[in-house]
Design a protein around this motif. Structure first.
Motif, PDB file in Angstrom:
ATOM      1  N   GLU A  35      30.448  46.982  23.346  1.00  0.00           N
ATOM      2  CA  GLU A  35      29.722  46.400  23.485  1.00  0.00           C
ATOM      3  C   GLU A  35      29.178  45.921  22.308  1.00  0.00           C
ATOM      4  OE1 GLU A  35      26.471  44.295  26.239  1.00  0.00           O
ATOM      5  OE2 GLU A  35      27.142  46.296  26.444  1.00  0.00           O
ATOM      6  N   ASP A  36      28.757  46.923  21.561  1.00  0.00           N
ATOM      7  CA  ASP A  36      28.495  46.086  19.986  1.00  0.00           C
ATOM      8  C   ASP A  36      29.306  46.599  19.267  1.00  0.00           C
ATOM      9  OD1 ASP A  36      28.979  49.386  20.620  1.00  0.00           O
ATOM     10  OD2 ASP A  36      27.124  50.396  19.620  1.00  0.00           O
ATOM     11  N   PHE A  37      30.070  46.248  19.340  1.00  0.00           N
ATOM     12  CA  PHE A  37      31.007  46.036  18.758  1.00  0.00           C
ATOM     13  C   PHE A  37      30.819  45.413  17.200  1.00  0.00           C
ATOM     14  CE2 PHE A  37      34.734  42.429  16.714  1.00  0.00           C
ATOM     15  CZ  PHE A  37      35.483  43.651  16.084  1.00  0.00           C
ATOM     16  N   ILE A  38      31.485  46.057  15.823  1.00  0.00           N
ATOM     17  CA  ILE A  38      30.435  45.944  14.088  1.00  0.00           C
ATOM     18  C   ILE A  38      31.888  44.697  13.963  1.00  0.00           C
ATOM     19  CG2 ILE A  38      29.507  46.116  11.773  1.00  0.00           C
ATOM     20  CD1 ILE A  38      28.322  48.604  13.393  1.00  0.00           C
ATOM     21  N   GLU A  39      31.974  43.256  13.248  1.00  0.00           N
ATOM     22  CA  GLU A  39      32.686  42.811  12.544  1.00  0.00           C
ATOM     23  C   GLU A  39      32.588  42.610  11.077  1.00  0.00           C
ATOM     24  OE1 GLU A  39      36.143  40.943  11.209  1.00  0.00           O
ATOM     25  OE2 GLU A  39      35.621  41.589  13.290  1.00  0.00           O
ATOM     26  N   HIS A  40      33.439  43.093  10.236  1.00  0.00           N
ATOM     27  CA  HIS A  40      32.872  42.953   8.485  1.00  0.00           C
ATOM     28  C   HIS A  40      33.500  41.873   8.001  1.00  0.00           C
ATOM     29  CE1 HIS A  40      31.193  46.887   8.952  1.00  0.00           C
ATOM     30  NE2 HIS A  40      31.694  47.307   8.720  1.00  0.00           N
ATOM     31  N   SER A  41      34.203  40.872   8.718  1.00  0.00           N
ATOM     32  CA  SER A  41      34.957  39.604   8.019  1.00  0.00           C
ATOM     33  C   SER A  41      34.259  39.108   7.957  1.00  0.00           C
ATOM     34  CB  SER A  41      36.518  38.591   9.285  1.00  0.00           C
ATOM     35  OG  SER A  41      36.929  40.753   8.783  1.00  0.00           O
ATOM     36  N   PRO A  42      33.904  38.259   6.990  1.00  0.00           N
ATOM     37  CA  PRO A  42      33.458  36.631   6.721  1.00  0.00           C
ATOM     38  C   PRO A  42      33.296  35.761   7.560  1.00  0.00           C
ATOM     39  CG  PRO A  42      34.406  37.406   4.894  1.00  0.00           C
ATOM     40  CD  PRO A  42      35.581  38.007   6.143  1.00  0.00           C
ATOM     41  N   LEU A 100      38.020  53.966  15.713  1.00  0.00           N
ATOM     42  CA  LEU A 100      37.526  53.719  16.975  1.00  0.00           C
ATOM     43  C   LEU A 100      36.757  54.695  17.543  1.00  0.00           C
ATOM     44  CD1 LEU A 100      41.072  52.847  16.945  1.00  0.00           C
ATOM     45  CD2 LEU A 100      40.497  52.823  19.255  1.00  0.00           C
ATOM     46  N   VAL A 101      35.891  55.174  18.428  1.00  0.00           N
ATOM     47  CA  VAL A 101      35.389  55.579  19.089  1.00  0.00           C
ATOM     48  C   VAL A 101      35.443  55.824  20.161  1.00  0.00           C
ATOM     49  CG1 VAL A 101      32.513  56.886  19.000  1.00  0.00           C
ATOM     50  CG2 VAL A 101      33.303  56.034  17.111  1.00  0.00           C
ATOM     51  N   ASP A 102      35.671  57.205  21.302  1.00  0.00           N
ATOM     52  CA  ASP A 102      35.540  57.321  22.572  1.00  0.00           C
ATOM     53  C   ASP A 102      36.320  56.452  23.144  1.00  0.00           C
ATOM     54  OD1 ASP A 102      33.962  59.573  22.055  1.00  0.00           O
ATOM     55  OD2 ASP A 102      31.853  58.361  22.802  1.00  0.00           O
ATOM     56  N   GLY A 103      37.794  55.446  21.945  1.00  0.00           N
ATOM     57  CA  GLY A 103      38.724  55.114  23.289  1.00  0.00           C
ATOM     58  C   GLY A 103      38.766  53.885  23.277  1.00  0.00           C
ATOM     59  N   GLN A 104      37.684  53.762  22.129  1.00  0.00           N
ATOM     60  CA  GLN A 104      36.910  51.799  22.210  1.00  0.00           C
ATOM     61  C   GLN A 104      37.341  51.492  20.481  1.00  0.00           C
ATOM     62  OE1 GLN A 104      33.795  51.428  25.020  1.00  0.00           O
ATOM     63  NE2 GLN A 104      35.252  49.181  25.939  1.00  0.00           N
ATOM     64  N   ILE A 105      37.246  50.315  20.170  1.00  0.00           N
ATOM     65  CA  ILE A 105      37.453  49.302  19.021  1.00  0.00           C
ATOM     66  C   ILE A 105      35.453  49.623  18.957  1.00  0.00           C
ATOM     67  CG2 ILE A 105      37.553  48.234  17.391  1.00  0.00           C
ATOM     68  CD1 ILE A 105      40.596  47.756  18.645  1.00  0.00           C
ATOM     69  N   VAL A 106      35.171  50.079  17.989  1.00  0.00           N
ATOM     70  CA  VAL A 106      33.938  49.716  17.440  1.00  0.00           C
ATOM     71  C   VAL A 106      33.486  49.082  16.123  1.00  0.00           C
ATOM     72  CG1 VAL A 106      32.967  51.896  18.388  1.00  0.00           C
ATOM     73  CG2 VAL A 106      33.822  51.979  16.231  1.00  0.00           C
ATOM     74  N   GLU A 107      35.012  48.864  15.028  1.00  0.00           N
ATOM     75  CA  GLU A 107      34.342  48.635  13.930  1.00  0.00           C
ATOM     76  C   GLU A 107      35.574  48.088  13.348  1.00  0.00           C
ATOM     77  OE1 GLU A 107      31.505  49.736   9.722  1.00  0.00           O
ATOM     78  OE2 GLU A 107      32.234  51.253  11.633  1.00  0.00           O
ATOM     79  N   HIS A 108      36.031  47.017  12.878  1.00  0.00           N
ATOM     80  CA  HIS A 108      36.377  46.208  11.938  1.00  0.00           C
ATOM     81  C   HIS A 108      37.136  45.702  10.925  1.00  0.00           C
ATOM     82  CE1 HIS A 108      39.401  41.879  12.138  1.00  0.00           C
ATOM     83  NE2 HIS A 108      40.218  43.166  12.203  1.00  0.00           N
ATOM     84  N   TRP A 109      37.576  45.800  10.733  1.00  0.00           N
ATOM     85  CA  TRP A 109      37.868  44.787   8.703  1.00  0.00           C
ATOM     86  C   TRP A 109      39.454  44.357   8.776  1.00  0.00           C
ATOM     87  CZ3 TRP A 109      36.002  49.652   9.247  1.00  0.00           C
ATOM     88  CH2 TRP A 109      35.210  49.806   9.612  1.00  0.00           C
ATOM     89  N   ASP A 110      39.532  43.370   7.915  1.00  0.00           N
ATOM     90  CA  ASP A 110      40.875  43.117   7.540  1.00  0.00           C
ATOM     91  C   ASP A 110      40.777  42.667   6.264  1.00  0.00           C
ATOM     92  OD1 ASP A 110      39.817  40.414   7.555  1.00  0.00           O
ATOM     93  OD2 ASP A 110      40.003  39.569   9.460  1.00  0.00           O
TER      94      ASP A 110
END
Length: 126
Positions: A35-42, A100-110
């Motif tokens: 739910e608190d997923f962090i996105e790093h893409s502009p 990923l942490v505990d089977g969920q995606i928490v952060e993304h870069w591309d």
């Protein structure tokens, strides 16, 4: 869980999610992203719900995704693929980095790059 087991499990999770997303199931992201997923893409929003709504209208949701490779190291999974549409035959080379942490995606870069004319890449893009 050993690092190798975590890497293997994370790789499998992302691979299954990628396959479902590529087949048109955008809602699979709601189960993959924390739910608190962090996105790093502009210009892309953070937060699971905001990100899913954004992606649903983005070109990636309508594109063909051709997976080239996937690499996992502990909590990180890297996916390299060719994204293209009928209007853009050459398409785009994309590298997604997921944490990923505990089977969920928490952060993304591309990293995203237009595929140039083949004469400019004699060894191929992929």
């Amino acid at each position: 869980m050993t690092d190798m087991t975590a890497a293997h499990n994370n790789k499998d999770l992302v691979l299954r999610g990628f396959a479902e997303f590529a087949a048109g199931n955008i809602e699979v992201l709601r189960t993959l992203l924390r739910e608190d997923f962090i996105e790093h893409s502009p210009d892309n929003p953070s937060g699971r719900d905001a990100f899913v709504e954004f992606i649903a209208t983005a070109s990636v949701a309508r594109a063909e995704l051709d997976l080239k490779r996937i690499v996992a190291d502990d909590e990180y999974v890297v996916v390299h693929y060719h994204m293209h549409t009928p209007e853009d035959e050459r398409g785009t080379a994309v590298v997604d980095i997921w944490r990923l942490v505990d089977g969920q995606i928490v952060e993304h870069w591309d990293v995203v790059q237009c595929v140039p004319d083949p004469s400019r890449i004699p060894n191929g893009m992929f």
